[in-house]
Design an enzyme around this catalytic site. Structure first.
Site, mmCIF file in Angstrom:
data_model
loop_
_atom_site.group_PDB
_atom_site.id
_atom_site.type_symbol
_atom_site.label_atom_id
_atom_site.label_comp_id
_atom_site.label_asym_id
_atom_site.label_seq_id
_atom_site.Cartn_x
_atom_site.Cartn_y
_atom_site.Cartn_z
ATOM 1 N N LYS A 167 0.805 -1.226 0.000
ATOM 2 C CA LYS A 167 0.000 0.000 0.000
ATOM 3 C C LYS A 167 0.838 1.277 0.000
ATOM 4 O O LYS A 167 0.477 2.266 -0.644
ATOM 5 C CB LYS A 167 -0.964 -0.010 1.185
ATOM 6 C CG LYS A 167 -2.005 -1.118 1.081
ATOM 7 C CD LYS A 167 -2.980 -1.095 2.236
ATOM 8 C CE LYS A 167 -3.982 -2.239 2.097
ATOM 9 N NZ LYS A 167 -5.026 -2.205 3.133
ATOM 10 N N ASP A 188 -9.889 2.187 2.720
ATOM 11 C CA ASP A 188 -9.710 1.375 3.923
ATOM 12 C C ASP A 188 -10.348 2.002 5.156
ATOM 13 O O ASP A 188 -10.936 1.302 5.987
ATOM 14 C CB ASP A 188 -8.222 1.155 4.205
ATOM 15 C CG ASP A 188 -7.638 0.011 3.397
ATOM 16 O OD1 ASP A 188 -8.413 -0.825 2.907
ATOM 17 O OD2 ASP A 188 -6.407 -0.044 3.261
#
Length: 213
Positions: free
Chosen positions: A67, A103
């Site tokens: 990420k 997220d």
């Protein structure tokens, strides 16, 4: 009609339920598409996404441990990704690789649904790990008013994250002490995933009312 392909990229990635979830909705909504797993090492990930279209994909999702790398590699990012410093969603826009982060919303929405009332007054949260997933969790928890502590085996990584978000950093040796005051415990490490060592933590000091995520 041309089938558009997307994928979830990580290492390991075999545990991901994303193909099942996305596959269900593609079929239900009658969208001609496919969603696949791509297990990419740290070395292979930048090469793969730099030629996403050439590899046959229109976009995808990013999971552990890529990420932060995705954040650095995209041409442009949305507001959430900029705030967090991590990207979990990739797509192509006029040939440019774009990045976003969903997220935080997903994490908090799931926490609210599965553990209603978790954000008690004076809530203390303990986040294990200091990668992209941890950044999202810390950001979301801080937004909801929790006192957040971050633990990582490499303390300097925890300190960097803590400095970015104004939270507290510790080494893993602090876990037993911190657990006694923890209301929400969040594992953002790869420990416990398929092909990885187990997360070996004694949860006995944890409050009976604590939420483990």
């Amino acid at each position: 009609m041309k089938v558009r392909r997307a994928c979830v990229m990580g290492h390991p990635v075999a545990h991901s339920r994303s193909p099942m979830i996305h596959g269900y909705w593609l079929k239900t909504l009658g969208i001609p598409g496919a969603y696949e797993l791509k297990d990419l090492t740290v070395e292979a990930f930048p090469v793969f996404i730099s030629n996403l279209a050439g590899n046959g994909y229109v976009g995808g999702n990013v999971t552990v441990p890529h990420k932060e790398a995705a954040f650095r590699l995209v041409a442009s990012r949305d507001e959430a990704a900029e705030a967090i410093g991590a990207v979990n969603t990739l797509w192509l826009e006029n040939g440019r690789l774009m990045g976003g982060n969903s997220d935080t919303h997903g994490f908090i929405a799931n926490l609210d649904e599965r553990a209603r009332g978790w954000d008690v007054p004076g809530c203390r949260a303990l986040v294990l790990g200091a990668g992209g997933a941890a950044r999202s969790a810390v950001y979301a928890l801080k937004q909801r008013g929790a006192e957040v502590h971050v633990v990582n085996r490499t303390v300097s990584r925890a300190q960097d994250l803590a400095a970015r978000f104004g939270v507290m950093a510790h080494g893993f040796d602090a876990v037993p002490r911190l657990l006694r005051e923890t209301d929400v415990l969040v594992n953002c490490t790869s420990l416990g995933l398929a092909g990885k060592p187990p997360l070996e933590i004694d949860l006995d000091p944890l409050k009976r009312s604590a939420v483990v995520y």
